[in-house]
Design a protein around this motif. Structure first.
Motif, PDB file in Angstrom:
ATOM      1  N   GLU A  65       0.786  -1.196   0.034  1.00 22.26           N
ATOM      2  CA  GLU A  65      -0.117   0.170  -0.052  1.00 22.26           C
ATOM      3  C   GLU A  65       0.853   1.284   0.038  1.00 22.26           C
ATOM      4  O   GLU A  65       1.818   1.342   0.967  1.00 22.26           O
ATOM      5  N   GLN A  66       0.745   2.139  -0.897  1.00 21.66           N
ATOM      6  CA  GLN A  66       1.155   3.324  -1.001  1.00 21.66           C
ATOM      7  C   GLN A  66       2.707   3.318  -0.783  1.00 21.66           C
ATOM      8  O   GLN A  66       3.266   4.269   0.215  1.00 21.66           O
ATOM      9  N   PRO A  67       3.296   2.637  -1.499  1.00 21.67           N
ATOM     10  CA  PRO A  67       4.850   2.461  -1.249  1.00 21.67           C
ATOM     11  C   PRO A  67       5.714   3.759  -1.493  1.00 21.67           C
ATOM     12  O   PRO A  67       6.566   3.869  -0.775  1.00 21.67           O
ATOM     13  N   VAL A  68       5.249   4.778  -2.328  1.00 25.37           N
ATOM     14  CA  VAL A  68       5.936   5.828  -2.829  1.00 25.37           C
ATOM     15  C   VAL A  68       5.172   7.124  -2.340  1.00 25.37           C
ATOM     16  O   VAL A  68       4.073   7.037  -2.292  1.00 25.37           O
ATOM     17  N   GLU A 101       4.270   7.317 -12.024  1.00 24.19           N
ATOM     18  CA  GLU A 101       4.964   6.373 -12.723  1.00 24.19           C
ATOM     19  C   GLU A 101       5.573   5.365 -11.874  1.00 24.19           C
ATOM     20  O   GLU A 101       5.713   4.263 -12.301  1.00 24.19           O
ATOM     21  N   ALA A 102       6.311   5.835 -10.686  1.00 24.80           N
ATOM     22  CA  ALA A 102       6.895   5.028  -9.888  1.00 24.80           C
ATOM     23  C   ALA A 102       5.781   3.517  -9.581  1.00 24.80           C
ATOM     24  O   ALA A 102       6.373   2.581  -9.701  1.00 24.80           O
ATOM     25  N   MET A 103       4.670   4.101  -9.153  1.00 21.84           N
ATOM     26  CA  MET A 103       3.873   2.886  -8.648  1.00 21.84           C
ATOM     27  C   MET A 103       3.574   2.136  -9.830  1.00 21.84           C
ATOM     28  O   MET A 103       3.299   1.016  -9.883  1.00 21.84           O
ATOM     29  N   ALA A 104       3.344   2.858 -11.277  1.00 24.62           N
ATOM     30  CA  ALA A 104       3.021   1.899 -12.430  1.00 24.62           C
ATOM     31  C   ALA A 104       3.954   1.073 -12.627  1.00 24.62           C
ATOM     32  O   ALA A 104       4.014  -0.146 -12.777  1.00 24.62           O
ATOM     33  N   ARG A 105       5.592   1.436 -12.237  1.00 23.63           N
ATOM     34  CA  ARG A 105       6.546   0.437 -12.670  1.00 23.63           C
ATOM     35  C   ARG A 105       6.681  -0.705 -11.643  1.00 23.63           C
ATOM     36  O   ARG A 105       6.909  -1.613 -11.913  1.00 23.63           O
ATOM     37  N   LEU A 106       6.345  -0.160 -10.245  1.00 25.32           N
ATOM     38  CA  LEU A 106       6.319  -1.255  -9.218  1.00 25.32           C
ATOM     39  C   LEU A 106       5.352  -2.423  -9.670  1.00 25.32           C
ATOM     40  O   LEU A 106       5.386  -3.666  -9.384  1.00 25.32           O
ATOM     41  N   ARG A 107       4.157  -1.546 -10.114  1.00 21.50           N
ATOM     42  CA  ARG A 107       2.942  -2.617 -10.309  1.00 21.50           C
ATOM     43  C   ARG A 107       3.179  -3.608 -11.518  1.00 21.50           C
ATOM     44  O   ARG A 107       2.985  -4.718 -11.289  1.00 21.50           O
ATOM     45  N   ARG A 108       4.302  -3.245 -12.483  1.00 17.77           N
ATOM     46  CA  ARG A 108       4.553  -3.912 -13.670  1.00 17.77           C
ATOM     47  C   ARG A 108       5.413  -4.927 -13.198  1.00 17.77           C
ATOM     48  O   ARG A 108       5.710  -5.941 -14.230  1.00 17.77           O
ATOM     49  N   GLU A 109       5.995  -4.967 -12.172  1.00 20.10           N
ATOM     50  CA  GLU A 109       7.067  -6.009 -11.723  1.00 20.10           C
ATOM     51  C   GLU A 109       6.223  -7.301 -11.299  1.00 20.10           C
ATOM     52  O   GLU A 109       6.678  -8.350 -11.148  1.00 20.10           O
ATOM     53  N   ARG A 110       4.929  -7.135 -11.325  1.00 28.07           N
ATOM     54  CA  ARG A 110       4.071  -8.225 -10.794  1.00 28.07           C
ATOM     55  C   ARG A 110       4.481  -9.133  -9.726  1.00 28.07           C
ATOM     56  O   ARG A 110       4.513 -10.474  -9.814  1.00 28.07           O
ATOM     57  N   ILE A 111       4.828  -8.542  -8.796  1.00 25.88           N
ATOM     58  CA  ILE A 111       5.234  -9.143  -7.524  1.00 25.88           C
ATOM     59  C   ILE A 111       4.116  -9.329  -6.608  1.00 25.88           C
ATOM     60  O   ILE A 111       3.673 -10.353  -6.212  1.00 25.88           O
ATOM     61  N   ALA A 113      -2.922   6.097 -15.401  1.00 22.61           N
ATOM     62  CA  ALA A 113      -1.494   5.534 -15.367  1.00 22.61           C
ATOM     63  C   ALA A 113      -1.299   4.216 -15.113  1.00 22.61           C
ATOM     64  O   ALA A 113      -0.119   3.804 -15.091  1.00 22.61           O
ATOM     65  N   GLY A 114      -2.338   3.442 -15.130  1.00 17.35           N
ATOM     66  CA  GLY A 114      -1.961   2.137 -14.632  1.00 17.35           C
ATOM     67  C   GLY A 114      -1.283   2.049 -13.380  1.00 17.35           C
ATOM     68  O   GLY A 114      -0.340   1.028 -13.258  1.00 17.35           O
ATOM     69  N   ALA A 115      -1.375   2.780 -12.416  1.00 19.68           N
ATOM     70  CA  ALA A 115      -0.598   2.879 -11.239  1.00 19.68           C
ATOM     71  C   ALA A 115      -1.163   2.032  -9.949  1.00 19.68           C
ATOM     72  O   ALA A 115      -0.464   2.200  -8.908  1.00 19.68           O
ATOM     73  N   ALA A 116      -2.310   1.392 -10.145  1.00 22.82           N
ATOM     74  CA  ALA A 116      -2.884   0.729  -9.029  1.00 22.82           C
ATOM     75  C   ALA A 116      -3.803  -0.552  -9.346  1.00 22.82           C
ATOM     76  O   ALA A 116      -4.341  -0.444 -10.402  1.00 22.82           O
ATOM     77  N   ASP A 117      -3.317  -1.581  -8.447  1.00 22.55           N
ATOM     78  CA  ASP A 117      -4.420  -2.749  -8.671  1.00 22.55           C
ATOM     79  C   ASP A 117      -5.580  -2.672  -7.671  1.00 22.55           C
ATOM     80  O   ASP A 117      -6.671  -3.000  -7.964  1.00 22.55           O
ATOM     81  N   ILE A 118      -5.482  -1.629  -6.473  1.00 26.88           N
ATOM     82  CA  ILE A 118      -6.193  -1.797  -5.628  1.00 26.88           C
ATOM     83  C   ILE A 118      -6.613  -0.253  -4.975  1.00 26.88           C
ATOM     84  O   ILE A 118      -5.543   0.552  -4.953  1.00 26.88           O
TER      85      ILE A 118
END
Ligand SMILES: [Mg+2]
Length: 365
Positions: A225-228, A234-244, A265-270
């Motif tokens: 949740e709200q890492p950055v 953009e950073a959230m979208a990149r972290l999301r694309r890691e699919r971890i 921005a495709g920045a969140a799943d939830i």
């Protein structure tokens, strides 16, 4: 009490008062710490005699609001509310947002009280107003504040013995010790899963470091949740694309526009839905928009008593499709100033019978 005519729905009084409730332990997160809940309670009275209650729960280190400023905002908004019909909640919500854009907690408490009064006058439970999906099966997580390894393990043990299996861990200051604490808890309680909330505290590399470390050791993480920083989509979208692990937006999702930007921005799943960030009507809109856009939703809160949490629970029960409930803050308090309303049975949240939220507060003038 049921209203017999439309004039019975007219708001004839709005009373409000501060309420301070001590916490059992200091609540420390990456942006600051508090030792008590400092809310403002609101009671709305209708011409027909029905009443409704609401809560404003300002959280200074997250939204910059406080109890005094919230009292002033409610005082300012009161005259615009008295005389209106409680049946026009969406219109009133829009008016309040125009008059007090930077006082969402004040607006939330007023909206909640108006809606509760409407439900009492109409004789319907609040969760049916939001759609009536289901009243069963709701369990909350429990939050472990940033109080160091020993205290965290002690609290994890305390809650685990009471049946809690979803732990919300507050992180975002020292990534190595954050990882170590989660590893320690998971090693001791492998049947738990985690909501890992950084409250914007990590750099992108540290967030990635934590996610990879937890993945490597197989920790069951429901979301990061709200890492950055909230503006760094953009950073959230990149972290999301890691699919971890799924990425959840909380501070990044404080308005309808925020939710649209997150999806773009495709920045969140939830999305973490909190009525205190934007008021009841806007929170409901964000929840439905998020689900429509293919995201999942969770419900959370600031440091709220059962009055504000009861409204969020009603919304969750109305909508039904909820990824995670984080409606635990009344369990972190040393006292419960309310009567009636939903109850906790371990992590289970049991909705009250009857109209509105079925909850009442003692008026203090
Ligand atoms: Mg959060």
């Amino acid at each position: 009490m049921s209203a017999s005519s439309l004039t019975d729905f007219e708001i004839v009084a709005l009373d409000f008062w501060p309420i301070t409730v001590p916490l059992t332990d200091t609540f420390a997160i990456s942006s600051g710490s508090i030792t008590s809940a400092e809310s403002v309670y609101i009671r709305v009275t209708l011409r027909g005699g029905a009443t409704g209650f609401g809560e404003c729960a300002p959280f200074t280190s997250i939204t910059g609001e406080d109890q005094l400023g919230t009292l002033a905002a409610v005082e300012r908004l009161k005259e615009a509310v008295v005389g209106r019909s409680c049946g026009s909640l969406r219109a009133i919500s829009g008016m309040l947002a125009e008059r007090a854009p930077s006082a969402p907690a004040a607006r939330c408490g007023i909206e909640t009280a108006i809606l509760d009064a409407f439900c009492h006058a109409a004789g319907v439970p609040m969760w049916t107003y939001f759609g009536g999906a289901t009243r069963d099966g709701f369990e909350t997580d429990i939050t472990l504040p940033m109080l160091g390894r020993e205290k965290c393990l002690q609290l994890a043990d305390h809650w685990h013995r009471r049946g809690f299996r979803v732990l919300k861990v507050k992180v975002g200051s020292h990534v190595d010790s954050d990882i170590a604490v989660i590893h320690d808890i998971f090693a001791r309680y492998p049947d738990t899963s985690f909501v890992v909330d950084a409250n914007q505290g990590f750099s992108e590399p540290d967030a990635l470091l934590l996610m990879r470390a937890l993945q490597k050791s197989g920790v069951a993480v429901r979301m990061i949740e709200q890492p950055v920083q909230k503006s760094d989509l953009e950073a959230m979208a990149r972290l999301r694309r890691e699919r971890i692990y799924p990425i959840c937006a909380d501070e990044s999702a404080a308005s309808r526009q925020d939710a649209v930007a997150l999806v773009g921005a495709g920045a969140a799943d939830i999305i973490n839905i909190k009525i205190m960030k934007c008021g009841v009507v806007e929170a409901f809109d964000i929840a439905l928009y998020g689900l429509t856009a293919g995201l999942q939703i969770m419900f959370g809160g600031m440091m709220e008593t059962r009055l504000a949490m009861g409204c969020s629970l009603a919304m969750a029960a109305g909508i039904g499709s909820v990824h995670t409930l984080d409606l635990d803050t009344p369990l972190l308090m040393a006292e419960d100033p309310l009567t009636g309303g939903y109850q906790y049975d371990g992590p289970r949240m049991v909705l009250a019978e009857g109209a509105g939220m079925g909850i009442a507060a003692q008026l203090k003038m």
